[in-house]
Design a protein around this motif. Structure first.
Motif, mmCIF file in Angstrom:
data_model
loop_
_atom_site.group_PDB
_atom_site.id
_atom_site.type_symbol
_atom_site.label_atom_id
_atom_site.label_comp_id
_atom_site.label_asym_id
_atom_site.label_seq_id
_atom_site.Cartn_x
_atom_site.Cartn_y
_atom_site.Cartn_z
ATOM 1 N N ALA A 167 28.527 71.893 17.589
ATOM 2 C CA ALA A 167 27.191 72.402 17.910
ATOM 3 C C ALA A 167 26.129 71.706 17.070
ATOM 4 C CB ALA A 167 27.137 73.912 17.697
ATOM 5 N N GLN A 168 26.416 71.486 15.791
ATOM 6 C CA GLN A 168 25.453 70.823 14.917
ATOM 7 C C GLN A 168 25.236 69.375 15.352
ATOM 8 O OE1 GLN A 168 23.558 72.210 12.262
ATOM 9 N NE2 GLN A 168 22.517 70.294 12.794
ATOM 10 N N ALA A 169 26.309 68.672 15.678
ATOM 11 C CA ALA A 169 26.188 67.275 16.096
ATOM 12 C C ALA A 169 25.401 67.152 17.389
ATOM 13 C CB ALA A 169 27.576 66.661 16.251
ATOM 14 N N LEU A 170 25.672 68.025 18.361
ATOM 15 C CA LEU A 170 24.927 67.990 19.614
ATOM 16 C C LEU A 170 23.462 68.366 19.391
ATOM 17 C CD1 LEU A 170 27.517 69.564 22.097
ATOM 18 C CD2 LEU A 170 26.710 67.188 22.059
ATOM 19 N N SER A 171 23.224 69.307 18.501
ATOM 20 C CA SER A 171 21.849 69.708 18.202
ATOM 21 C C SER A 171 21.068 68.565 17.564
ATOM 22 C CB SER A 171 21.847 70.925 17.274
ATOM 23 O OG SER A 171 22.446 72.040 17.895
ATOM 24 N N ASP A 172 21.735 67.798 16.721
ATOM 25 C CA ASP A 172 21.068 66.649 16.098
ATOM 26 C C ASP A 172 20.674 65.607 17.141
ATOM 27 O OD1 ASP A 172 21.395 67.833 13.640
ATOM 28 O OD2 ASP A 172 23.160 66.644 13.092
ATOM 29 N N LEU A 173 21.517 65.440 18.175
ATOM 30 C CA LEU A 173 21.234 64.466 19.223
ATOM 31 C C LEU A 173 20.267 64.999 20.273
ATOM 32 C CD1 LEU A 173 24.883 63.160 19.774
ATOM 33 C CD2 LEU A 173 22.977 61.837 18.818
ATOM 34 N N ASP A 174 20.269 66.308 20.460
ATOM 35 C CA ASP A 174 19.501 66.948 21.536
ATOM 36 C C ASP A 174 18.862 68.224 20.997
ATOM 37 O OD1 ASP A 174 18.548 67.787 24.014
ATOM 38 O OD2 ASP A 174 20.487 68.589 24.662
ATOM 39 N N PRO A 175 17.863 68.086 20.110
ATOM 40 C CA PRO A 175 17.298 69.272 19.445
ATOM 41 C C PRO A 175 16.658 70.277 20.390
ATOM 42 C CG PRO A 175 16.032 67.281 18.939
ATOM 43 C CD PRO A 175 17.271 66.823 19.617
ATOM 44 N N ASP A 176 16.237 69.850 21.555
ATOM 45 C CA ASP A 176 15.611 70.790 22.492
ATOM 46 C C ASP A 176 16.577 71.872 22.948
ATOM 47 O OD1 ASP A 176 13.243 69.430 22.319
ATOM 48 O OD2 ASP A 176 13.497 68.333 24.213
ATOM 49 N N ARG A 182 24.262 76.420 19.855
ATOM 50 C CA ARG A 182 24.738 77.384 18.854
ATOM 51 C C ARG A 182 25.215 78.680 19.512
ATOM 52 N NH1 ARG A 182 19.933 75.385 16.148
ATOM 53 N NH2 ARG A 182 20.566 73.879 14.564
ATOM 54 N N ALA A 183 24.488 79.135 20.542
ATOM 55 C CA ALA A 183 24.908 80.344 21.249
ATOM 56 C C ALA A 183 26.246 80.123 21.949
ATOM 57 C CB ALA A 183 23.832 80.759 22.259
ATOM 58 N N ASN A 184 26.414 78.951 22.558
ATOM 59 C CA ASN A 184 27.686 78.644 23.218
ATOM 60 C C ASN A 184 28.835 78.590 22.225
ATOM 61 O OD1 ASN A 184 26.395 78.498 25.673
ATOM 62 N ND2 ASN A 184 26.467 76.265 25.838
ATOM 63 N N ALA A 185 28.574 78.055 21.027
ATOM 64 C CA ALA A 185 29.617 77.988 20.008
ATOM 65 C C ALA A 185 30.069 79.390 19.605
ATOM 66 C CB ALA A 185 29.123 77.218 18.784
ATOM 67 N N LEU A 186 29.133 80.316 19.482
ATOM 68 C CA LEU A 186 29.488 81.695 19.143
ATOM 69 C C LEU A 186 30.307 82.338 20.257
ATOM 70 C CD1 LEU A 186 26.137 82.929 17.550
ATOM 71 C CD2 LEU A 186 28.285 82.436 16.370
ATOM 72 N N THR A 187 29.925 82.077 21.499
ATOM 73 C CA THR A 187 30.678 82.623 22.630
ATOM 74 C C THR A 187 32.090 82.041 22.668
ATOM 75 O OG1 THR A 187 28.647 82.889 23.918
ATOM 76 C CG2 THR A 187 30.722 82.886 25.143
ATOM 77 N N GLY A 188 32.195 80.742 22.412
ATOM 78 C CA GLY A 188 33.507 80.116 22.376
ATOM 79 C C GLY A 188 34.369 80.672 21.269
ATOM 80 N N ALA A 189 33.777 80.908 20.109
ATOM 81 C CA ALA A 189 34.532 81.475 18.986
ATOM 82 C C ALA A 189 35.064 82.859 19.337
ATOM 83 C CB ALA A 189 33.644 81.541 17.744
ATOM 84 N N ALA A 190 34.258 83.639 20.060
ATOM 85 C CA ALA A 190 34.712 84.969 20.466
ATOM 86 C C ALA A 190 35.883 84.874 21.440
ATOM 87 C CB ALA A 190 33.553 85.744 21.095
ATOM 88 N N ALA A 191 35.839 83.896 22.346
ATOM 89 C CA ALA A 191 36.949 83.717 23.290
ATOM 90 C C ALA A 191 38.225 83.321 22.570
ATOM 91 C CB ALA A 191 36.576 82.655 24.331
ATOM 92 N N ILE A 192 38.101 82.447 21.571
ATOM 93 C CA ILE A 192 39.272 82.040 20.796
ATOM 94 C C ILE A 192 39.822 83.224 20.010
ATOM 95 C CG2 ILE A 192 40.058 80.591 18.883
ATOM 96 C CD1 ILE A 192 38.070 78.454 19.860
#
Length: 316
Positions: A167-176, A182-192
């Motif tokens: 999420a951090q790497a993608l945010s650095d490349l695509d800050p918009d 970050r929200a998707n990462a949290l959702t993915g963590a919950a699924a795991i």
């Protein structure tokens, strides 16, 4: 297989739908890593090693080399799993951002095991806590002093922390779209987390029982879920065993008669039969998730699938 269907359905419901926005082109090494990237990005990632490809012997096709040369971000386990890919990334994607997941500071790295016969208290030594896991690296065998087992994705805690790095790497490349990643990462963590809890419940009846493996690729799953692997036909690099090892394994399996032997696609059936009594049940498991639908739900589905196959095998 109701457990597996329920776990997969839960994971699918929790993961984000594929969006319409265009994110940076991300290239990955193996399907489980592509699944994690897709959880965060919301779209399919390029996979260089599709199902059925050996991480030890693969070579890039022209179309894969082209994708790598166009990548904005490369996410891979690291050269310990795919040595050839290190050179190819440097040659074809010198300006791309890269994440070698195994080399993130917080990643759990377990020592490369050799010899095929595990001590009975192997898991008592490792424990079940992540905080002190890095000390395990100091216990490697002399000729593998700096080596670690490269199958890190089979510990769900590793996968969860990797979501944050992606999420951090993608945010650095695509800050918009940083908030979305970050929200998707949290959702993915919950699924795991959900898949992990259900897998742990499914494997609880195996406590105190041993299993064996054809290839020592399950150490992280073993560690995460408290399994007791007693023997491996080949080490983590999948090299063919010698005669002395085959004899020692035959004696160990005859003595302990484990609840199940975990094999992988391509396991030498004749060699396995020479060391393991036919009365020991077998379960074939693809640690790359090759039998599962590719995409964001693959990773939690892989954790559920492995647990289900081990439990079903041990119940025979």
């Amino acid at each position: 297989m109701a457990f597996l269907r329920n776990a997969a359905r839960t994971a699918l419901m929790m993961l984000p739908a594929l969006p319409a926005w265009a994110e940076p082109l991300t290239v990955t090494d193996i399907p489980p890593v592509a699944s994690l990237v897709s959880m965060v990005s919301g779209s399919e990632a390029v996979v260089l090693l599709p199902p059925g490809t050996s991480a030890h012997t693969f070579s890039l096709k022209p179309s894969q080399a082209r994708s790598l040369s166009q990548a904005a971000l490369v996410v891979w386990i690291g050269p310990e799993l795919t040595p050839a890919l290190d050179r190819q990334i440097r040659a074809l994607a010198p300006d791309a951002g890269t994440i070698a997941l195994a080399h993130l500071e917080a990643s759990l790295r377990l020592p490369f095991r050799e010899g095929g016969l595990m001590p009975h208290d192997d898991h008592a030594e490792h424990g079940n806590e992540h905080a002190d896991d890095h000390d395990a690296e100091e216990d490697s065998h002399a000729n593998k002093a700096d080596a670690f087992d490269p199958h890190l994705w089979l510990d769900p805690k590793n996968a969860t922390l990797w979501l944050e790095a992606i999420a951090q790497a993608l945010s650095d490349l695509d800050p918009d779209n940083a908030a979305r990643y970050r929200a998707n990462a949290l959702t993915g963590a919950a699924a795991i987390a959900t898949a992990t809890e259900e897998a742990r419940a499914r494997l609880t009846p195996l406590e105190g029982r041993t299993i064996a493996v054809s290839h020592d690729a399950f150490q992280y799953f073993e560690h995460a879920f408290g399994l007791n692997v007693t023997a491996a036909l080949s080490d983590g690099d999948d090299a063919a065993p010698g005669a002395a090892r085959v004899a020692a394994l035959r004696d160990r399996l005859a003595e302990q008669h484990p609840a199940c032997i975990l094999t992988e696609p391509g396991t030498d059936a004749a060699l396995l039969a020479s060391v393991a009594p036919e009365t020991i049940p077998r379960a074939e498991i693809d640690v790359m998730g090759g039998t599962l639908p590719q995409g964001p739900a693959l990773y939690p589905g892989l954790i559920a699938d492995i647990a289900q196959r081990i439990a079903d095998c041990a119940d025979q």
